[in-house]
Design a protein around this motif. Structure first.
Motif, mmCIF file in Angstrom:
data_model
loop_
_atom_site.group_PDB
_atom_site.id
_atom_site.type_symbol
_atom_site.label_atom_id
_atom_site.label_comp_id
_atom_site.label_asym_id
_atom_site.label_seq_id
_atom_site.Cartn_x
_atom_site.Cartn_y
_atom_site.Cartn_z
ATOM 1 N N LEU A 154 0.811 -1.219 0.000
ATOM 2 C CA LEU A 154 0.000 0.000 0.000
ATOM 3 C C LEU A 154 0.843 1.266 0.000
ATOM 4 N N LYS A 155 2.158 1.123 0.052
ATOM 5 C CA LYS A 155 3.015 2.299 0.079
ATOM 6 C C LYS A 155 2.784 3.137 -1.175
ATOM 7 N N LYS A 169 -7.716 -3.607 4.609
ATOM 8 C CA LYS A 169 -8.032 -4.774 3.763
ATOM 9 C C LYS A 169 -8.804 -4.328 2.521
ATOM 10 N N THR A 170 -9.732 -3.406 2.692
ATOM 11 C CA THR A 170 -10.527 -2.909 1.568
ATOM 12 C C THR A 170 -9.635 -2.181 0.570
ATOM 13 N N VAL A 171 -8.717 -1.356 1.056
ATOM 14 C CA VAL A 171 -7.791 -0.654 0.162
ATOM 15 C C VAL A 171 -6.921 -1.664 -0.577
ATOM 16 N N ALA A 180 -0.380 2.860 7.153
ATOM 17 C CA ALA A 180 -0.194 1.768 6.194
ATOM 18 C C ALA A 180 0.624 2.215 4.974
ATOM 19 N N GLY A 181 1.029 3.485 4.954
ATOM 20 C CA GLY A 181 1.869 3.976 3.873
ATOM 21 C C GLY A 181 1.133 4.661 2.742
ATOM 22 N N CYS A 182 -0.160 4.834 2.879
ATOM 23 C CA CYS A 182 -0.959 5.466 1.821
ATOM 24 C C CYS A 182 -0.792 6.981 1.822
ATOM 25 N N GLN A 183 -0.999 7.571 0.654
ATOM 26 C CA GLN A 183 -1.155 9.025 0.553
ATOM 27 C C GLN A 183 -2.645 9.266 0.718
#
Length: 143
Positions: free
Chosen positions: A19-20, A133-135, A44-47
């Protein structure tokens, strides 16, 4: 037996490394929901992009092209169903996964979400695990 979270084991958060850099938009009129989602996703590393309502979101979606969009249903000005329909009608974003967020978990609400093109339905309050989990599920499908 499930032993999630131990080193070397695969569990619900084993895809976190994937997810990064994933760009996620959260559209919700509740500051608490936006902040909670933002904290979970950033960990989780998302923007993360946030919007208070559908109008705010549509401009940001065009400028930032998120990979996955979470959209609350009950919002002022432009509700989640209308927002989702407008996103999905745009050929540029038709394949972008839109996940409806709602405290209502009825069959009618889920069906209406599907009718406007939503890809999934997540009930509030959500957990960090269900959000991540959805992402992870939808980030791989987005183009």
């Amino acid at each position: 037996m499930c032993r999630e979270g131990q080193k070397g084991e695969t569990g619900p958060l084993s895809d976190v490394a994937d997810l990064k850099g994933v760009k996620v938009m959260v559209i919700d009129d509740s500051n608490t929901i936006r902040k909670s989602a933002e904290i979970f996703l950033v960990q989780a590393g998302c923007q993360v992009l946030v919007a208070e309502d559908g109008f705010d979101a549509l401009a940001k979606i065009a400028d930032n092209q998120p990979t996955v969009i979470f959209c609350d249903i009950l919002m002022p000005r432009l509700d989640g169903y209308q927002t989702c329909a407008l996103i999905k009608k745009n050929p540029r974003f038709a394949s972008t996964p839109v996940i409806m967020l709602s405290s209502k978990d009825g069959l009618f609400d889920r069906a209406r979400g599907r009718m406007v093109g939503s890809d999934e339905y997540l009930t509030k309050p959500f957990t960090k695990e269900s959000l991540i989990k959805t992402v992870a599920t939808h980030a791989g499908r987005a183009t």
